[in-house]
Design a protein around this motif. Structure first.
Motif, PDB file in Angstrom:
ATOM      1  N   LEU A 150      21.196  48.328  64.226  1.00 47.01           N
ATOM      2  CA  LEU A 150      21.031  46.882  64.346  1.00 47.01           C
ATOM      3  C   LEU A 150      20.316  46.321  63.125  1.00 47.01           C
ATOM      4  N   SER A 151      20.467  45.014  62.922  1.00 52.15           N
ATOM      5  CA  SER A 151      19.721  44.387  61.828  1.00 52.15           C
ATOM      6  C   SER A 151      18.253  44.282  62.216  1.00 52.15           C
ATOM      7  N   GLY A 152      17.405  43.960  61.226  1.00 50.70           N
ATOM      8  CA  GLY A 152      15.963  43.888  61.481  1.00 50.70           C
ATOM      9  C   GLY A 152      15.614  42.983  62.650  1.00 50.70           C
TER      10      GLY A 152
ATOM     11  N   GLY D 315      15.289  60.262  57.531  1.00 49.96           N
ATOM     12  CA  GLY D 315      14.340  59.168  57.561  1.00 49.96           C
ATOM     13  C   GLY D 315      14.280  58.502  58.907  1.00 49.96           C
ATOM     14  N   SER D 316      13.527  57.448  58.981  1.00 53.30           N
ATOM     15  CA  SER D 316      13.441  56.749  60.253  1.00 53.30           C
ATOM     16  C   SER D 316      14.423  55.603  60.222  1.00 53.30           C
ATOM     17  N   ILE D 317      13.943  54.464  60.573  1.00 49.98           N
ATOM     18  CA  ILE D 317      14.816  53.341  60.784  1.00 49.98           C
ATOM     19  C   ILE D 317      15.205  52.751  59.432  1.00 49.98           C
ATOM     20  N   ASN D 318      16.477  52.474  59.291  1.00 51.48           N
ATOM     21  CA  ASN D 318      16.894  51.779  58.079  1.00 51.48           C
ATOM     22  C   ASN D 318      16.547  50.309  58.179  1.00 51.48           C
ATOM     23  N   THR D 319      16.395  49.689  57.032  1.00 54.09           N
ATOM     24  CA  THR D 319      16.160  48.246  57.094  1.00 54.09           C
ATOM     25  C   THR D 319      17.472  47.516  57.258  1.00 54.09           C
TER      26      THR D 319
END
Ligand SMILES: Nc1ncnc2c1ncn2[C@@H]1O[C@H](COP(=O)(O)OP(=O)(O)OP(=O)(O)O)[C@@H](O)[C@H]1O
Ligand SMILES: Nc1ncnc2c1ncn2[C@@H]1O[C@H](COP(=O)(O)OP(=O)(O)OP(=O)(O)O)[C@@H](O)[C@H]1O
Ligand SMILES: [Mg+2]
Ligand SMILES: [Mg+2]
Lengths: 253, 394, 293, 319, 253
Positions: A150-152, D315-319
Motif C-alpha cells: 500500500l502507499s504511505g 528490509g521492512s516496509i517500502n515507502t
C-alpha cells in the motif's frame, strides 16, 4: 474525579538518564478529544507513549509518575499493563503495518490475539474498521494483498483501522493524518468526531487548524514541559502563557 | 653396541626438521627421544605425530613424511604401493587385557586366548561362566554380565589383539578375522586407548584391551594370559615381553623383505607374554624422494642409529621394553641399507655384519629343509643357482 | 458488527488464558535458559578448573617437553593456531563477505539462487570431508603438509558461514537506507559496503566471529592437512601445530600430566577465541567504521 | 555540485566482478569437491552399486570386504533429528530471553553464548565423556531402563552412556549456542515499529513474538537452524567419543540405549587408516558423498519451507 | 525547450505488471517550485521516484517513458543514473537517517562517501546544510549523537540537510513537512523559497495552503493520471477540470 477517563500525573521520562519530559500532569475527560501541540522534539510522542506503558519496550527509558485509567494506576507493579492496553488503541507517527500479513490479517490481528475465530465476526470487524478509517473503498476487492504494497497514506489508514478493530475506550494518535491527503484527513476527522461519542481521544498534531476543528481540549508542550492545558478555544484565542501565544501566533501570523 | 657404524660428522647441516607420523603406541617414546636427541645433535628437530599406524603407512605411501611408525607391517598390497620400504623394529610393547570387577579389586584374573575370543564373540556372557571359573578357582566371580569394550577407530592395537585371537580360535578367525578394525558387534567401541581405559575404569563388569602403558599408568586391573604352550598364565612385564620377542628373533625377515603377516603374538616360551608386539619404523631405502639433501639424509640415518642403540635406554622409564640384542642387530641391517640417490649412506666395508645378514630368510628355510631332507639335492642346487643368476648373493 | 460488550466479554473470557499461556511460555523460556546454561556452565567450569593448574610462562612459550614429563609447553601450538586463524581469515573473510553481498545484491538471479543453495549445502559438509578434499587436492599435489593446506581447509569452513550470515544480516536492513543512499547518487558498491554493511555490521561481525570460533576448534581437517608438530613454525613446507590437535593428542595419552596439559591447552584456546572476539568487536566499533569527526 | 566527486564509475563494475568471482569460487570449490568425491568413491559404486546404500554389512579385513552404509545413514538421521528437536526450542528460547532481558544480564548472556559457540567440539566430547556420561547413566538411563527397558524397544539394551541418546544430547548442547547466537541477531534486527504495533494491540510477550517477531524473522530463524543442523550432521569428534561406534549390523539403530554410528563418525574412525586404493577407502569416501547428498536433501527441504514461509524478502516496509 | 530543467514524458509505472501511473507528462522550469497534490494512493510517490530512476532498485517495477534532465534522457541504457542522481536531491515521506551514523556523518554521507575528505569543506557543509534545514540550533552542540535518537521531525529535517549537502540542482521532496510542527514547517518553507533561486524544486504535499504559499506550479493527480498541471494560482482559483475543483474545494469547503 470520576469524570476523568485518564489521568497522567507527574510524568517524567528519562532517555539514557537524561530527562526528556519533566513532571507533566494532564487529565483527560471521558468522551472528549484532546490535542497535543508543540514544536518538533518537545516530547509529545514521548508523553503519548507513557499512556499505555509503551516505554516498557525500551530498556534505556525510565518513566516515573502515575497514569490512572478508570481509577487504577497503570504504573503500579501489581498491574498488568496488557489489561489496560486493550482499552487504549494507538496509532503511530510512522505507519507500521505487519509486513508479512495481508490487509485483512493486519486489521484483525488484535482480535485474533483475543481468541476470536468466528469468521463472520472477523469479516464484520474488517469491514467496519476499514470503513471507519476510509480505506474500505480502495482495498475492498484486494484484502489479501500484502500490506506493505500500500502507499504511505493507505498504510497509515490501515493502522488506524487496526487500532479501531479492538474497540478501545481510549485512542491515542501520533500525527495520524500527517501522511494523508486532505480528503482522507477530513474523513478521519469526521471519524474522530464520530468516535468521540464513545471514546476518549488524544491526538498529536502539527496542524493547528485540525486541533481547532476537532478537539475540545488542547495541551501545549515545550521543551519537555507542559506549558498550558485548556479548552481549545481558550488556548487559541486567549492563552495564559506568552510562549503559547507566540507559538500559536507563529502559525496564524 | 658397536656395529662398525660410526657417527658421520657433517659440519654443514642446517637446522633441519625430520617429520614422522604413525602409530600412537610408540609416540611417548619417540617424543622422549626428540627431547633427548636435541642434546646429541642440536641441528636436528625430530617431529613425530601420532595419527595411527594406518595413517602413518598412508602418509609413507604418499611420501608426505620422511618416515612412519606402525604396529602392523605393510601388507602385500601396501608394499606394492610403497616398494623398497624398510621395516626397522624399533621397540616392543604388549597389550593388556583390563577389566573392572569390583569384587576382585586386584590384577591377576587368569584368561586364555580362547576365553577372550568367546567373550568378544558373545559366547561367554557372564563373568561366572565355568570356562573362566576353571582357571580362577581362588576368586569369587560374580554373576554379572560381561561388557566387552573395544577400539572404535581403526588401530594397530586391535590388529594385534584380533591377530592373537584368530591364531587361537579358528571360529574367531572365520567369523571375525584379524584386522585394524574388525566386524565385532558385541559390546561398545570407544575411540583411543585412553577412551577404552576410561570406560573400563568407569563401568562395572567391563573388559577391554589397551596398550600396557595405559594399564600401568592408571593402576587398573589387568589379566594374566595363558602362554602359547598352555603351561602358564603370564603377566605382561618387561621380561615376559622381551622373552616373546627373543623367541621369535631368528624367524624374522630382513628389513628390506616382506613382513606381511609377521607378528610375535602367541610366541613360544614358558615365560613369553602372548600379546606382545613390535612396532616398526618404516622408511624408503632410498631417501631421495623424501629428503632434499644428502646431509640431511645422513642426519636421519644417524638419528635412527641412535634410536636403536642409546635410545633404547630410555624405554623402561615409559614402560616400553628395550629391544633384545638379536633384534637390534636385525634393525641395524635396515639402517645400513639406507641410500640417498643410489649412494649408500655408510660404507659397506665398515660394516662386517652387513654381508652376514644379507641372506634372505627363505634361503635359510630352504637350507633347513635341505638339512631335514625335505627337499632333494637337485632342488637345493637349483635354488643356489637362482640366487646367483639373480645376483641375490655374490 | 461485533458489539462492544460482546467483545469485552470475549476479552475477559480469554485474557486469563492468554496470560497463563504467556506465563507458561515465559517460564519455559527461563527454564530453557537455565537448562541450557547448566551443562554449558559446567563445561566452562571444568575446563577452567582442570586447565588453570597447567598455565605458566613456560607452558605458554616453550616447545613441548617429553610426554609425561612436567616441563615444556604448547608454544608451537599457540603460534600455529594464531597463524592458521590469520591465514584462513585472510582467505575466508573476504570471499565469505563478498559472496554474501553477491547473494544479497542479486538475490533473485538464477546464479544467486544456485550459489545460495550450493552454499547451504557447503555449510552442512562435515569438516572431515573438507579435510579429505584438501588432503587429496593440496597436500598430495604439493607433497608435504603445510600451514597453507590447513588454512585453505579452514577457510572452506568459514566461507559458507560468513556468506550465509552476511546475507541474512544484509536482508534485515530496511530498504529505506538503500534508497537514501541511492538518492544521494552513491555508487552501488559504496551503498553496499558503507551503508548497508555498516548498518548490518553487528550481524555480519557475529557471523565472522562464529566462523573464527568454529575453525579455531577444528581438529579433523587439520590432522589431514597440517599434521601437527612439536616445533615452532619455520617454513611453509613443513607441518605446523595447533591447539585442537594438541588437545586431541593430549587427551589420548595415559599420563596425568598430559591430561592436565590437555585441559590447559583447552583453556588457552578458549582464551584466545575470547580475545580475538573482543579485539575484533572493539576494532569494528571504533576504528574501522566510526568515522572520525 | 562539488568538483571533486569521484567520477570513477568503473569501480561499480569492478565491485560487481569481485563479488561475482567470490560467489563463483564457492560454486567451483563445491563442484570440484563433488567430482573428487565421486571419482575417489567410484570403485565402491562400481562394485556394489546402489546396494551400498541399503546394505548394512561392514567388514574391512582384506579378502573379506563387504560394505554397506545404511546403519550410518540412519544413525546420522536419528542423532541429528533428536539433537535438533532438543536444540531448536532451547535456542529460540534463549534468543527470546536475551532480547527481552535487562541490559546487564543481556550482556552477560551474550558473552556466555558467544563463548560457548566457540568451544571446540573436542572439549564438548571430553566433557560429555567425563562429566555428563556418569551423571546421565545414573539419573536417567538406569531408571528409565529399569522401568521400561523390558517392554519398550526404545529403551532396551544396556544403559552404558555410550549410545545414541547420549551422543544426541551432547550434540544438542553443542549446537544450542550456534543456533541461539544467530537467532539472537535475527530477532534483534526485527524493526522496533513491528513490535510496537503488536505491543499496542495489547499483546503479551509471547504474542509479540508470534505476531511481530516470528513472521518477520522466520526465514532467518530457519537459516539459523540450518546452520545448527549443519553442525549436527557434520559433527565428528564429540559424536565419535560418545556414540559407542558400532559397525555393520550392530549399528542399525534399534534402541536409544544402543551403540550406534554416524556417517561422519565412521569416516573419522576409519579414514585415516584405510589403505590407499582399497575398496575400504572408497567406501568411506562414498559415505562422504552420501553425506553430501544428504546435505543437499536437507537444503531442498529447508528451501521449500523457507519459500513457503517467506514473504518479506528484504528490509521492512517500502515507502 | 531550453528553459525546462526537467521533463518527464509519457511516464508509465507498472507494479507487478499492474499500471499504477498512466502516461504522465510534466515539465519543470528551472528555478521554480512545483507542488504535486492528489489523494492518498494516487501515485505521487511513484511518480517522484521515476525522476531519479529510484525504481531501478525494485525488480517488480517497470517504468516506461522519458525523463530528460538538462537535455539528456535518464532512461537511456547508456546513461549512468548515478551521475544524474547527484543533481537530484531527494527527501522521503518517512525520515530515513542512517542509523549507525552520527548527525554529523549523516549530513556529509553524500560527500564523504563520494570521496571528499577535506575536513574544512565537510564542516562547512554540515553547518550550512543544517542551518538551511533549521536543525542547526537544536543539534549544534551534539553533532556526534546517533541520528536515530532524534525525534521524528528532527530526523526529517536531518534528511533534508543530508539532501542539501550534496548541492543538488533539483530537489524532490515527498511530504517533507508532514512530520513537522508549524514553526519548523514555516522555516522549511522559507528555505524552499530561498533555494528556489538556485534550484528546481518538486514537492509532494497534502497541505494545500502550503502548496499555495510556496509553489509556482501545481500538478493534481488522481488514480495514476495527471489531471491538471498549471500555475498554482490558476489551478486553485479556476481549475479546468471538475475533479480538480472538487478536490480543491474539499479542502476549502
Ligand atoms: N511496492 C509496491 N508494490 C505494489 N503496488 C504498489 C507499491 N507501491 C505502491 N503501490 C501502489 O501504487 C499506487 C500509488 O502509490 P503511491 O505510493 O505512489 O501513492 P501516493 O500518491 O504517494 O500516496 P500517499 O499520499 O498515500 O503517499 C497505490 O495504489 C499503491 O497501492
Ligand atoms: N530513543 C531515544 N533515545 C534518546 N533520546 C530520544 C529518544 N527518542 C526521543 N528522544 C529525545 O526526546 C525528545 C522528545 O522526543 P519526541 O519524539 O517525544 O518529540 P516529539 O514531540 O514527538 O517530536 P516530533 O513532533 O518531531 O515527533 C527529543 O529531544 C529527542 O531527541
Ligand atoms: Mg513525535
Ligand atoms: Mg506517497
Amino acid at each position: 474525579m470520576e469524570s476523568y477517563k485518564l489521568i497522567a500525573e507527574n510524568i517524567t521520562v528519562y532517555y539514557n538518564n537524561v530527562k526528556s519530559i519533566k513532571n507533566v500532569t494532564m487529565k483527560f475527560k471521558t468522551n472528549t478529544v484532546t490535542s497535543l501541540i508543540g514544536p518538533s522534539g518537545c516530547g509529545k510522542t514521548s508523553f503519548l507513549r507513557c499512556l499505555n506503558r509503551m516505554h516498557d519496550m525500551n530498556k534505556k527509558v525510565r518513566v516515573t509518575g502515575k497514569v490512572i485509567i478508570d481509577g487504577s494506576n497503570l504504573y503500579l507493579d501489581t498491574v498488568n499493563p496488557i489489561l489496560h492496553r486493550r482499552k487504549v488503541g494507538m496509532v503511530f507517527q510512522k505507519p507500521n503495518p505487519f509486513p508479512t500479513m495481508s490487509i485483512y490479517d493486519n486489521v484483525i490481528a488484535g482480535l485474533r490475539l483475543n481468541g476470536i475465530k468466528d469468521k463472520k465476526i472477523l469479516d464484520d470487524a474488517v469491514q467496519t474498521s476499514l470503513k471507519l478509517a476510509y480505506l474500505w473503498d480502495e482495498v475492498n476487492d484486494n484484502l489479501k494483498q500484502p500490506a506493505i504494497e500500500l502507499s504511505g497514506g493507505q498504510q497509515q489508514r490501515l493502522c488506524i483501522a487496526r487500532a479501531l478493530a479492538i474497540k478501545p475506550e481510549i485512542i491515542i494518535m501520533d500525527e495520524p493524518s500527517s501522511a494523508l491527503d486532505p480528503v482522507s484527513t477530513q474523513k478521519i476527522e469526521e471519524t474522530i468526531m464520530n468516535l468521540k461519542k464513545t471514546l476518549t481521544i488524544i491526538i498529536v498534531t502539527h496542524n493547528m487548524q485540525q486541533a481547532i476543528r476537532i478537539s475540545d481540549y488542547t495541551a501545549f508542550m515545550y521543551l519537555g514541559k507542559l506549558i498550558e492545558f485548556d479548552e481549545t478555544k481558550k488556548l487559541f484565542t486567549s492563552p495564559n502563557h506568552q510562549l503559547t501565544a507566540k507559538y500559536v501566533k507563529g502559525f496564524f501570523g | 653396541y658397536s656395529y662398525g657404524f660410526e657417527k658421520i660428522q657433517s659440519n654443514n647441516i642446517n637446522k633441519f626438521q625430520i617429520n614422522g607420523a604413525g602409530a600412537s603406541f610408540p609416540f611417548p617414546l619417540i617424543d622422549l627421544w626428540r627431547t633427548k636427541y636435541i642434546n646429541v645433535n642440536p641441528e636436528i628437530n625430530l617431529n613425530y605425530q601420532s595419527i595411527g599406524s594406518g595413517g602413518g603407512i598412508k602418509q609413507h605411501i604418499e611420501k608426505t613424511i620422511q618416515f612412519a611408525a606402525t604396529d602392523v607391517p605393510l601388507t602385500k598390497n601396501e608394499a606394492k604401493l610403497a616398494p623398497n620400504t624398510l621395516h626397522i623394529p624399533e621397540t616392543l610393547g604388549a597389550i593388556a587385557v583390563i577389566y573392572n570387577i569390583p569384587e576382585i579389586p586386584h590384577k591377576g584374573l587368569k584368561l586364555t586366548g580362547v576365553n577372550l575370543a568367546e567373550i568378544y564373540m558373545g559366547e561367554i556372557t557372564m563373568w561366572n561362566d565355568p570356562k573362566i571359573k576353571i582357571h580362577n578357582l581362588e576368586v569369587d566371580l560374580p554373576n554379572e554380565q560381561i561388557i566387552p569394550i573395544r577400539r572404535s577407530d581403526s588401530s594397530g592395537t586391535t590388529f594385534i589383539f584380533t591377530d592373537y585371537l584368530s591364531k587361537l580360535s579358528n571360529e574367531f578367525y572365520i567369523k571375525v578375522g584379524a584386522g585394524k578394525s574388525v566386524p565385532l558387534g558385541n559390546g561398545v567401541a570407544v575411540i583411543g586407548n585412553e577412551g577404552v581405559t576410561n570406560i573400563v575404569e568407569n563401568t562395572f563388569y567391563s573388559i577391554g584391551y589397551v596398550e600396557l602403558a595405559y594399564a600401568l599408568q592408571t593402576n587398573i586391573s589387568f589379566a594374566y594370559i595363558e602362554n602359547a604352550d598352555q603351561t602358564n598364565f603370564v603377566e605382561p612385564t618387561i621380561d615376559s615381553i622381551s622373552s616373546a620377542a627373543s623367541m621369535m628373533a631368528y624367524d624374522m625377515p630382513h628389513a628390506y623383505e616382506s613382513w606381511d603377516g609377521i607378528t610375535i603374538t602367541n610366541s613360544p616360551g614358558i615365560e613369553s607374554y602372548p600379546l606382545s608386539s613390535f612396532t616398526y619404523l618404516i622408511i624408503y631405502d632410498d631417501l631421495y624422494d623424501v629428503i632434499n639433501s644428502k646431509e640431511h639424509a645422513i642426519g636421519l640415518a644417524n638419528l635412527f642409529y641412535w634410536m636403536l642403540t642409546e635410545g633404547q635406554n630410555y624405554s623402561k622409564s615409559l614402560f616400553y621394553v628395550p629391544l633384545p640384542e638379536e633384534i637390534v642387530k636385525l634393525s641395524i641391517t635396515g639402517i645400513i641399507n639406507l641410500k640417498y640417490d643410489g649412494e649408500l649412506l655408510i660404507n659397506d666395508a665398515k660394516s662386517p655384519h652387513y654381508v652376514d645378514y644379507n641372506v634372505p630368510i627363505w634361503v635359510k628355510h630352504v637350507a633347513q629343509w635341505w638339512i631335514d631332507d625335505m627337499i632333494s639335492d637337485q632342488e637345493y642346487i637349483d635354488n643356489i643357482n637362482y640366487l646367483l643368476t639373480n645376483k641375490i648373493i655374490k | 458488527m461485533i458489539q462492544k460488550n460482546e467483545y469485552e466479554k470475549q476479552f475477559y473470557k480469554n485474557i486469563r488464558c492468554r496470560l497463563i499461556i504467556n506465563k507458561i511460555i515465559n517460564i519455559c523460556v527461563i527454564l530453557a535458559v537455565v537448562f541450557a546454561l547448566i551443562p554449558l556452565g559446567s563445561i566452562i567450569f571444568e575446563v577452567f578448573k582442570n586447565g588453570i593448574t597447567a598455565i605458566s610462562i613456560e607452558f605458554l612459550t616453550e616447545v613441548p617437553g617429553a610426554i609425561g614429563a612436567k616441563n615444556g609447553g604448547i608454544g608451537p601450538a599457540i603460534q600455529g593456531t594464531l597463524l592458521i586463524i590469520l591465514f584462513s581469515s585472510l582467505i575466508g573473510i573476504p570471499i565469505g563477505l563478498f559472496s554474501g553481498i553477491f547473494l544479497y545484491e542479486f538475490h533473485d538471479r538464477k546464479l544467486a539462487r544456485i550459489i545460495r543453495f550450493v552454499n547451504d549445502v557447503f555449510m552442512e559438509l562435515p569438516t572431515i570431508i573438507i579435510g579429505i578434499f584438501t588432503f587429496l587436492v593440496i597436500v598430495l599435489t604439493l607433497g608435504y603438509f603445510t600451514i597453507l593446506a590447513g588454512s585453505f581447509a579452514l577457510s572452506l569452513i568459514m566461507i559458507p558461514i560468513i556468506s550465509k550470515t552476511t546475507e541474512e544480516s544484509l536482508k534485515m536492513v530496511p530498504m529505506a537506507y538503500k534508497e537514501a543512499g541511492t538518492a544521494l547518487g552513491l555508487q552501488n558498491w559504496i551503498i553496499s559496503i558503507k551503508i548497508i554493511m555498516v548498518t548490518a555490521k553487528k550481524g555480519i561481525l557475529n557471523g565472522i566471529l562464529l566462523s573464527v570460533a568454529r575453525i579455531s576448534g577444528e581438529t579433523a581437517p587439520l590432522i589431514m592437512t597440517t599434521l601437527g608438530s612439536s616445533q615452532f613454525f619455520h617454513s611453509f613446507n613443513s607441518p605446523i601445530d595447533s591447539l585442537p590437535l594438541r588437545i586431541w593428542r593430549f587427551s589420548l595419552l595415559p599420563y596425568d600430566e598430559a591430561q592436565t596439559y590437555g585441559w590447559g591447552s583447552a583453556l588457552v584456546l578458549i582464551f584466545i577465541i575470547i580475545m580475538i572476539s573482543i579485539i575484533i568487536r572493539y576494532a569494528f566499533n571504533t576504528r574501522l567504521f566510526k568515522i572520525k569527526t | 555540485m562539488y568538483k571533486n566527486f569521484r567520477a570513477n564509475l568503473i569501480s561499480d563494475n569492478t565491485f560487481k566482478i569481485i563479488i561475482t568471482v567470490s560467489a563463483i569460487y564457492i560454486l567451483i570449490i563445491v563442484s570440484l569437491l563433488i567430482t573428487k568425491l565421486f571419482f575417489e568413491s567410484y570403485p565402491i559404486w562400481h562394485a556394489n552399486g546402489l546396494s551400498f546404500i541399503v546394505n548394512s554389512d561392514w567388514n574391512t579385513i582384506e579378502g573379506r570386504e563387504s560394505f554397506g552404509a545404511l546403519p550410518y545413514i540412519l544413525g546420522t538421521m536419528i542423532t541429528s533429528a533428536i539433537a535438533m528437536a532438543i536444540a531448536i526450542p532451547f535456542s529460540i528460547g534463549i534468543a527470546m530471553f536475551v532480547s527481552y532481558t535487562p541490559q546487564k544480564l543481556h550482556v552477560f548472556l551474550n558473552f556466555i553464548i558467544d563463548l560457548l559457540a566457540s568451544i571446540p567440539s573436542i572439549i564438548y566430547g571430553l566433557w560429555g565423556l567425563i562429566i555428563f556420561r556418569p551423571i546421565f547413566i545414573k539419573s536417567v538411563e538406569i531408571p528409565i531402563h529399569d522401568m521400561l527397558g523390558k517392554h519398550v524397544w526404545l529403551f532396551s539394551g544396556i544403559p552404558m552412556g555410550l549410545d545414541i541418546i547420549t551422543a544426541s544430547i551432547v550434540l544438542s548442547i553443542m549446537i544450542i549456542p550456534t543456533i541461539s547466537s544467530v537467532s539472537r541477531e535475527i530477532i534483534k534486527s526485527v524493526p522496533i515499529q513491528q513490535q510496537e504495533a503488536a505491543f499496542m494491540l495489547g499483546a503479551t510477550e509471547w504474542e509479540i513474538f508470534k505476531l511481530a517477531i516470528f513472521p518477520y524473522s522466520k526465514a532467518g530463524l530457519v537459516g539459523a537452524s540450518i546452520l545448527g543442523l549443519g553442525r549436527a550432521v557434520g559433527e565428528t569428534m564429540a559424536i565419535t567419543m560418545l556414540i559407542g561406534n558400532a559397525t555393520g549390523n550392530f549399528a542399525l539403530p534399534k534402541s536409544l540405549f544402543q551403540a550406534g554410528q554416524t556417517m561422519s563418525s565412521i569416516i573419522a574412525n576409519e579414514f585415516i587408516e584405510a589403505p590407499p586404493l582399497s575398496l575400504h577407502l572408497s567406501a568411506l569416501i562414498g559415505i562422504g558423498l552420501i553425506l553430501l547428498l544428504f546435505a543437499i536433501c536437507i537444503n531442498i527441504i529447508a528451501h521449500i519451507l523457507v519459500i513457503r514461509m517467506l514473504k518479506v524478502q528484504e528490509g521492512s516496509i517500502n515507502t
